[in-house]
Design an enzyme around this catalytic site. Structure first.
Site, PDB file in Angstrom:
ATOM      1  N   ILE A   1     109.901  86.190  76.875  1.00  0.00           N
ATOM      2  CA  ILE A   1     109.335  85.034  77.579  1.00  0.00           C
ATOM      3  C   ILE A   1     108.094  85.451  78.377  1.00  0.00           C
ATOM      4  O   ILE A   1     107.082  84.742  78.395  1.00  0.00           O
ATOM      5  CB  ILE A   1     110.401  84.414  78.516  1.00  0.00           C
ATOM      6  CG1 ILE A   1     111.529  83.788  77.686  1.00  0.00           C
ATOM      7  CG2 ILE A   1     109.781  83.389  79.462  1.00  0.00           C
ATOM      8  CD1 ILE A   1     112.758  83.377  78.494  1.00  0.00           C
TER       9      ILE A   1
ATOM     10  N   ARG B   1     126.706  92.168  71.830  1.00  0.00           N
ATOM     11  CA  ARG B   1     127.918  92.295  72.661  1.00  0.00           C
ATOM     12  C   ARG B   1     129.055  91.449  72.098  1.00  0.00           C
ATOM     13  O   ARG B   1     130.209  91.866  72.089  1.00  0.00           O
ATOM     14  CB  ARG B   1     127.620  91.907  74.117  1.00  0.00           C
ATOM     15  CG  ARG B   1     126.930  93.012  74.915  1.00  0.00           C
ATOM     16  CD  ARG B   1     126.994  92.748  76.419  1.00  0.00           C
ATOM     17  NE  ARG B   1     126.334  91.511  76.808  1.00  0.00           N
ATOM     18  CZ  ARG B   1     125.038  91.404  77.090  1.00  0.00           C
ATOM     19  NH1 ARG B   1     124.264  92.459  77.028  1.00  0.00           N
ATOM     20  NH2 ARG B   1     124.517  90.244  77.448  1.00  0.00           N
TER      21      ARG B   1
ATOM     22  N   VAL C   1     111.035  96.449  89.612  1.00  0.00           N
ATOM     23  CA  VAL C   1     111.071  95.384  90.618  1.00  0.00           C
ATOM     24  C   VAL C   1     112.241  95.511  91.594  1.00  0.00           C
ATOM     25  O   VAL C   1     112.314  94.763  92.568  1.00  0.00           O
ATOM     26  CB  VAL C   1     111.065  93.966  89.992  1.00  0.00           C
ATOM     27  CG1 VAL C   1     109.769  93.690  89.260  1.00  0.00           C
ATOM     28  CG2 VAL C   1     112.279  93.743  89.097  1.00  0.00           C
TER      29      VAL C   1
ATOM     30  N   ARG D   1     108.874  98.116  83.465  1.00  0.00           N
ATOM     31  CA  ARG D   1     109.147  99.547  83.633  1.00  0.00           C
ATOM     32  C   ARG D   1     108.595 100.383  82.488  1.00  0.00           C
ATOM     33  O   ARG D   1     108.121 101.489  82.685  1.00  0.00           O
ATOM     34  CB  ARG D   1     110.663  99.780  83.746  1.00  0.00           C
ATOM     35  CG  ARG D   1     111.259  99.245  85.033  1.00  0.00           C
ATOM     36  CD  ARG D   1     112.767  99.242  84.973  1.00  0.00           C
ATOM     37  NE  ARG D   1     113.242  98.430  83.846  1.00  0.00           N
ATOM     38  CZ  ARG D   1     114.514  98.203  83.563  1.00  0.00           C
ATOM     39  NH1 ARG D   1     115.458  98.738  84.314  1.00  0.00           N
ATOM     40  NH2 ARG D   1     114.855  97.448  82.544  1.00  0.00           N
TER      41      ARG D   1
ATOM     42  N   TYR E   1     125.484  87.297  86.532  1.00  0.00           N
ATOM     43  CA  TYR E   1     124.241  86.691  86.023  1.00  0.00           C
ATOM     44  C   TYR E   1     124.102  85.256  86.546  1.00  0.00           C
ATOM     45  O   TYR E   1     123.051  84.881  87.078  1.00  0.00           O
ATOM     46  CB  TYR E   1     124.241  86.723  84.496  1.00  0.00           C
ATOM     47  CG  TYR E   1     122.960  86.208  83.872  1.00  0.00           C
ATOM     48  CD1 TYR E   1     121.813  86.993  83.836  1.00  0.00           C
ATOM     49  CD2 TYR E   1     122.888  84.924  83.325  1.00  0.00           C
ATOM     50  CE1 TYR E   1     120.631  86.522  83.268  1.00  0.00           C
ATOM     51  CE2 TYR E   1     121.723  84.443  82.759  1.00  0.00           C
ATOM     52  CZ  TYR E   1     120.595  85.245  82.722  1.00  0.00           C
ATOM     53  OH  TYR E   1     119.422  84.762  82.165  1.00  0.00           O
TER      54      TYR E   1
ATOM     55  N   GLY F   1     114.218  90.243  84.275  1.00  0.00           N
ATOM     56  CA  GLY F   1     115.636  89.978  84.477  1.00  0.00           C
ATOM     57  C   GLY F   1     116.490  90.757  83.508  1.00  0.00           C
ATOM     58  O   GLY F   1     116.003  91.266  82.488  1.00  0.00           O
TER      59      GLY F   1
ATOM     60  N   LYS G   1     121.265  83.778  89.121  1.00  0.00           N
ATOM     61  CA  LYS G   1     120.339  82.711  88.715  1.00  0.00           C
ATOM     62  C   LYS G   1     120.529  81.452  89.567  1.00  0.00           C
ATOM     63  O   LYS G   1     119.572  80.712  89.799  1.00  0.00           O
ATOM     64  CB  LYS G   1     120.511  82.415  87.224  1.00  0.00           C
ATOM     65  CG  LYS G   1     120.047  83.557  86.304  1.00  0.00           C
ATOM     66  CD  LYS G   1     118.540  83.801  86.393  1.00  0.00           C
ATOM     67  CE  LYS G   1     118.054  84.839  85.395  1.00  0.00           C
ATOM     68  NZ  LYS G   1     116.601  85.047  85.440  1.00  0.00           N
TER      69      LYS G   1
HETATM   70  P1  NDP Z   1     113.673  90.462  77.681  1.00  0.00           P
HETATM   71  O1  NDP Z   1     114.794  91.406  77.744  1.00  0.00           O
HETATM   72  O2  NDP Z   1     112.743  90.518  76.523  1.00  0.00           O
HETATM   73  O3  NDP Z   1     112.788  90.535  78.992  1.00  0.00           O
HETATM   74  C1  NDP Z   1     113.200  91.077  80.228  1.00  0.00           C
HETATM   75  C2  NDP Z   1     111.993  91.749  80.837  1.00  0.00           C
HETATM   76  O4  NDP Z   1     112.304  92.130  82.177  1.00  0.00           O
HETATM   77  C3  NDP Z   1     111.584  92.998  80.079  1.00  0.00           C
HETATM   78  O5  NDP Z   1     110.194  92.940  79.805  1.00  0.00           O
HETATM   79  C4  NDP Z   1     111.918  94.136  81.034  1.00  0.00           C
HETATM   80  O6  NDP Z   1     110.972  95.185  80.902  1.00  0.00           O
HETATM   81  C5  NDP Z   1     111.812  93.427  82.397  1.00  0.00           C
HETATM   82  N1  NDP Z   1     112.621  94.080  83.416  1.00  0.00           N
HETATM   83  C6  NDP Z   1     113.975  94.202  83.442  1.00  0.00           C
HETATM   84  N2  NDP Z   1     114.369  94.894  84.521  1.00  0.00           N
HETATM   85  C7  NDP Z   1     113.226  95.233  85.183  1.00  0.00           C
HETATM   86  C8  NDP Z   1     112.966  95.974  86.360  1.00  0.00           C
HETATM   87  N3  NDP Z   1     113.955  96.513  87.096  1.00  0.00           N
HETATM   88  N4  NDP Z   1     111.681  96.123  86.766  1.00  0.00           N
HETATM   89  C9  NDP Z   1     110.668  95.578  86.038  1.00  0.00           C
HETATM   90  N5  NDP Z   1     110.846  94.865  84.915  1.00  0.00           N
HETATM   91  C10 NDP Z   1     112.121  94.706  84.487  1.00  0.00           C
HETATM   92  O7  NDP Z   1     114.347  89.013  77.742  1.00  0.00           O
HETATM   93  P2  NDP Z   1     113.751  87.566  78.073  1.00  0.00           P
HETATM   94  O8  NDP Z   1     112.305  87.482  77.787  1.00  0.00           O
HETATM   95  O9  NDP Z   1     114.667  86.619  77.422  1.00  0.00           O
HETATM   96  O10 NDP Z   1     114.021  87.466  79.655  1.00  0.00           O
HETATM   97  C11 NDP Z   1     113.043  87.071  80.594  1.00  0.00           C
HETATM   98  C12 NDP Z   1     113.721  86.224  81.657  1.00  0.00           C
HETATM   99  O11 NDP Z   1     114.230  85.036  81.064  1.00  0.00           O
HETATM  100  C13 NDP Z   1     114.909  86.894  82.364  1.00  0.00           C
HETATM  101  O12 NDP Z   1     114.827  86.669  83.749  1.00  0.00           O
HETATM  102  C14 NDP Z   1     116.106  86.173  81.778  1.00  0.00           C
HETATM  103  O13 NDP Z   1     117.206  86.179  82.659  1.00  0.00           O
HETATM  104  C15 NDP Z   1     115.518  84.795  81.565  1.00  0.00           C
HETATM  105  N6  NDP Z   1     116.259  83.977  80.610  1.00  0.00           N
HETATM  106  C16 NDP Z   1     116.436  84.407  79.321  1.00  0.00           C
HETATM  107  C17 NDP Z   1     117.171  83.635  78.447  1.00  0.00           C
HETATM  108  C18 NDP Z   1     117.425  84.060  77.034  1.00  0.00           C
HETATM  109  O14 NDP Z   1     118.210  83.415  76.335  1.00  0.00           O
HETATM  110  N7  NDP Z   1     116.784  85.093  76.522  1.00  0.00           N
HETATM  111  C19 NDP Z   1     117.764  82.347  78.847  1.00  0.00           C
HETATM  112  C20 NDP Z   1     117.493  81.999  80.225  1.00  0.00           C
HETATM  113  C21 NDP Z   1     116.775  82.788  81.050  1.00  0.00           C
HETATM  114  P3  NDP Z   1     111.370  96.746  81.112  1.00  0.00           P
HETATM  115  O15 NDP Z   1     112.728  96.928  80.507  1.00  0.00           O
HETATM  116  O16 NDP Z   1     110.289  97.501  80.420  1.00  0.00           O
HETATM  117  O17 NDP Z   1     111.339  96.962  82.587  1.00  0.00           O
END
Ligand code: NDP
Length: 254
Positions: free
Chosen positions: A19, A195, A60, A39, A151, A88, A155
């Site tokens: 996203i 999972r 973060v 990261r 989770y 997230g 949220k």
């Molecule tokens: P991804 O796993 O692709 O994206 C998560 C991103 O968060 C990664 O780019 C990761 O990068 C970054 N991230 C995680 N932990 C950290 C940290 N400690 N510091 C910095 N960056 C961090 O999944 P999505 O794109 O789906 O998720 C994006 C958001 O959308 C999240 O908040 C998720 O909860 C929310 N969401 C997703 C849904 C889904 O179905 N996919 C539904 C509803 C909400 P890196 O690991 O390199 O740090």
């Protein structure tokens, strides 16, 4: 190339994948200068090569890291006028088996980091003519989710933060909103499918169908649907959208 966002600076946490990467693409296409934060260097560089802008590595969950990374981003792109709090993580387990470590990690990443990122960018956001603070929340912000209590709690908290800031800053030029996606076609959902497979012994096809069936549409949401909405919320014309939690899940699944 439209320049609706007039080279204003948008910083997207978790901007290297899913996203966040889609939001970076759409914000850039609308004329914004984009910083993607995460990261891992590799996905950030991948997005930066396509979208341009700046990539900054930070965790973060570490306020000092956020402050350093935001300063690095400002040095290249100027004040942060749009902040997309998107980074997230998720996990799933029966509540009785959910560890305190998992709870702490999810709350730190999804909720406490949202507080820290919002506060770190606040002076810039308030100084902007069109400050925008957008949280990527979830349908799990709006209802309970079995096997995902940390989770869903994190949220729900994000929505409380969003709504409070939206009211606190309602008389300023800053708007504060959230998007609440259902299951989106990203790595996070692929991990959820894996999972389900591991815990139930179902095939990948069956596990994917079970997850897709959670959305009323019966299909996963495309990340660009979320990225486009985030870009739209950033437009000057969206100035009166404030305190909204915008559900994007392919239809209400009651
Ligand atoms: P991804 O796993 O692709 O994206 C998560 C991103 O968060 C990664 O780019 C990761 O990068 C970054 N991230 C995680 N932990 C950290 C940290 N400690 N510091 C910095 N960056 C961090 O999944 P999505 O794109 O789906 O998720 C994006 C958001 O959308 C999240 O908040 C998720 O909860 C929310 N969401 C997703 C849904 C889904 O179905 N996919 C539904 C509803 C909400 P890196 O690991 O390199 O740090």
């Amino acid at each position: 190339m439209p320049d609706w966002l007039q080279s204003r600076h948008a910083l997207i946490t978790g901007g290297g994948t899913g996203i966040g990467a889609s939001a970076a693409t759409h914000l850039n296409a609308a004329g914004a200068k984009v910083t993607v934060l995460g990261r891992r260097a590799e996905p950030l560089e991948f997005v930066r090569n396509i979208v341009g802008g700046t990539a900054v590595q930070a965790d973060v969950t570490d306020r000092g890291d956020i402050d350093r990374a935001f300063d690095e981003a400002r040095a290249t792109n100027g004040p942060i006028e749009m902040l997309i709090v998107n980074a997230g993580i998720a996990d799933s387990a029966p509540f009785a088996k959910t560890t305190r470590e998992s709870w702490d990690r999810i709350i730190a990443t999804n909720l406490t980091a949202a507080f820290d990122c919002a506060q770190a960018a606040l002076p810039d956001l308030l100084a902007s003519e069109h400050g925008r603070l957008i949280f990527v929340a979830s349908v799990a912000s709006l209802r309970g989710v079995p096997y995902a209590a940390p989770y869903a709690a994190s949220k729900h908290g994000v929505l409380g933060l969003m709504r409070s800031l939206a009211v606190e800053f309602a008389r300023t030029s800053l708007t504060v909103n959230a998007v609440c996606p259902g299951y989106v076609d990203t790595q996070m959902t692929s991990d959820s499918i894996a999972r389900v497979m591991a815990k139930t012994g179902r095939s990948e096809e069956q596990s994917r169908a079970a997850i897709e069936g959670q959305n009323a549409s019966g299909r996963l949401v495309h990340p660009d649907t979320i990225g486009t909405m985030i870009m739209t919320l950033c437009l000057a014309q969206s100035q009166d959208v404030n305190g909204a939690a915008i559900t994007i899940d392919g239809g209400t699944s009651a």
